[in-house]
Design a protein around this motif. Structure first.
Motif, short mmCIF file in Angstrom:
data_model
loop_
_atom_site.label_atom_id
_atom_site.label_comp_id
_atom_site.label_asym_id
_atom_site.label_seq_id
_atom_site.Cartn_x
_atom_site.Cartn_y
_atom_site.Cartn_z
N GLU A 10 0.86 -1.19 0.00
CA GLU A 10 0.00 0.00 0.00
C GLU A 10 0.89 1.23 0.00
OE1 GLU A 10 -3.53 2.20 2.61
OE2 GLU A 10 -2.90 0.17 3.14
N TYR A 22 6.49 7.47 -1.52
CA TYR A 22 5.25 6.73 -1.28
C TYR A 22 5.18 5.50 -2.19
CZ TYR A 22 3.75 11.31 0.63
OH TYR A 22 3.65 12.49 1.32
N SER A 64 7.43 2.91 -0.99
CA SER A 64 6.87 2.30 0.21
C SER A 64 5.94 1.15 -0.16
CB SER A 64 6.10 3.34 1.02
OG SER A 64 6.92 4.42 1.42
N GLY A 65 5.05 1.40 -1.12
CA GLY A 65 4.12 0.36 -1.54
C GLY A 65 4.83 -0.84 -2.11
N THR A 84 3.47 3.60 4.90
CA THR A 84 3.16 3.82 3.49
C THR A 84 3.78 5.11 2.97
OG1 THR A 84 1.10 5.08 3.80
CG2 THR A 84 0.93 2.67 3.84
N TYR A 111 -5.06 3.43 8.07
CA TYR A 111 -5.25 2.68 6.84
C TYR A 111 -6.11 1.45 7.10
CZ TYR A 111 -0.96 5.37 6.19
OH TYR A 111 -0.04 6.37 6.16
N GLY A 118 -1.09 -1.51 4.30
CA GLY A 118 -0.32 -0.66 5.19
C GLY A 118 -0.62 -0.92 6.65
#
Length: 364
Positions: free
Chosen positions: A50, A102, A105-106, A269, A297, A301
């Motif tokens: 996520e 971001y 991160s996912g 995330t 979330y 996440g």
């Protein structure tokens, strides 16, 4: 095993909460939007991540599709730490915070999900921990503004089993209404989302001291004002928390060295996924500070944050967004029980895949 595909999937799910429609980032949210990251490898496995999220989704999707994926597809998915380092170095010129991070991160979260599935164990056990099977949750209310609505929302939180409540308000009457509704034994936190310049933050902190806050979150604008936070730490009798807007573990270093924070708040995330979250958690431990993850979330996440709670004992509680979705991506997995405790999923990877029927129904 090599990465063969990276697919961003946006879901938009109606919700309700104990107040009128509200939101963050300058908009009102009629639905909650989440960005799932589906990663496939040539051994036939699928991992789920996520990426942040909400109003930033269009920019994060573009970063994932146009910047991150071309560099990641075809790479070995096994050495996650090295792969993420290899991706961060050429991409740093596009920012060490924001949509590129971001997107990373996912991807990172999905790769750890894959690693756990390949090993046949939850991520927490893959990382050498996992004896903790549940963690206490606190409900994180949306901004409600009106004292009577806040009081009602706090009363309903107690009815749902929560003994910890976080507000997103910026006035003394709002906090007073919450404390009166909750009584003295319930932990109350306040997130003001970087509302005040340092001088005003200090004045407000003194006014908030009678309400026995567990922490005051992100009190200072701009959030990069480490000196202002450190001054607040010295001169106000109130614990401080921050970190959801800090883009990587290195950027937490000045906060750690200044002693400004009682609670580090990395957002999995936003900060670089599980890999970077671990670095922040270790930094906090070295400086004797607690970790209170930012986790409003309902997707991977949240499950990744729960896995971190199993690994790190200085995570004292988990943030659960104070809303009720029309349908959950994981059913009841990741949601608190009537005692306010959240079970940490024990199946391989993050512990649960999104329900494909729910994803299809709410996919944008």
């Amino acid at each position: 095993m090599k990465i063969t595909a990276i697919e961003p999937i946006v879901v938009s799910i109606p919700y309700r909460h104990d107040g009128p429609l509200t939101g963050f980032g300058g908009t009102v949210w009629s639905k909650l939007n989440y960005l799932l990251v589906k990663v496939s490898t040539d051994d036939g496995l699928i991992g789920w991540g996520e990426a942040f999220g909400y109003n930033a989704i269009p920019a994060t999707v573009a970063a994932l599709d146009k910047i991150v994926s071309p560099l990641a597809i075809g790479r070995d998915a096994n050495d996650i730490v090295q792969l993420m380092e290899d991706l961060k170095r050429p991409l740093h010129i596009f920012g060490r915070n924001g949509p590129v991070i971001y997107a990373l991160s996912g991807l990172d979260i999905a790769l750890w999900d894959l690693a756990g599935k390949r090993a046949g164990m939850p991520v927490c056990q893959l990382l050498g921990a996992g004896s903790r099977r549940s963690v206490t949750a606190y409900t994180s209310l949306m901004r409600l503004h009106e004292a009577d609505i806040i009081a009602t929302a706090c009363e309903r939180a107690l009815e749902r089993g929560f003994q910890r409540v976080k507000l997103h308000e910026v006035t003394i009457p709002a906090v007073a209404a919450a404390r009166q509704a909750l009584g003295d034994d319930v932990e109350l936190m306040l997130d003001v989302n970087c509302a005040w310049p340092a001088d005003e933050a200090l004045r407000m902190a003194h006014r908030l001291e009678p309400y026995a806050l567990k922490w005051l979150e992100e009190p200072v604008w701009p959030p990069e004002d480490v000196a202002g936070l450190a001054r607040l730490q010295r001169e106000a009798n109130i614990p401080l928390a921050a970190g959801e807007n800090v883009g990587n573990a290195w950027a937490f270093q000045p906060l750690a060295e200044s002693g400004a924070l009682d609670y580090f708040q990395p957002s999995i995330t936003k900060v670089g996924g599980i890999t970077e979250f671990r670095a922040v958690a270790e930094l906090a431990r070295r400086h004797g500070r607690a970790v209170a993850p930012h986790s409003p979330y309902f997707g991977p996440g949240l499950l990744a944050t729960l896995q971190m709670a199993a690994v790190y004992s200085h995570i004292g509680g988990i943030e659960i967004f104070g809303v009720q979705l029309e349908a959950g991506l994981f059913g009841d997995v990741g949601l608190p029980g009537p005692d306010g405790e959240v079970d940490i999923p024990q199946s391989p990877g993050l512990g649960c895949d999104p329900d494909p029927e729910i994803v299809a129904r709410y996919r944008v």
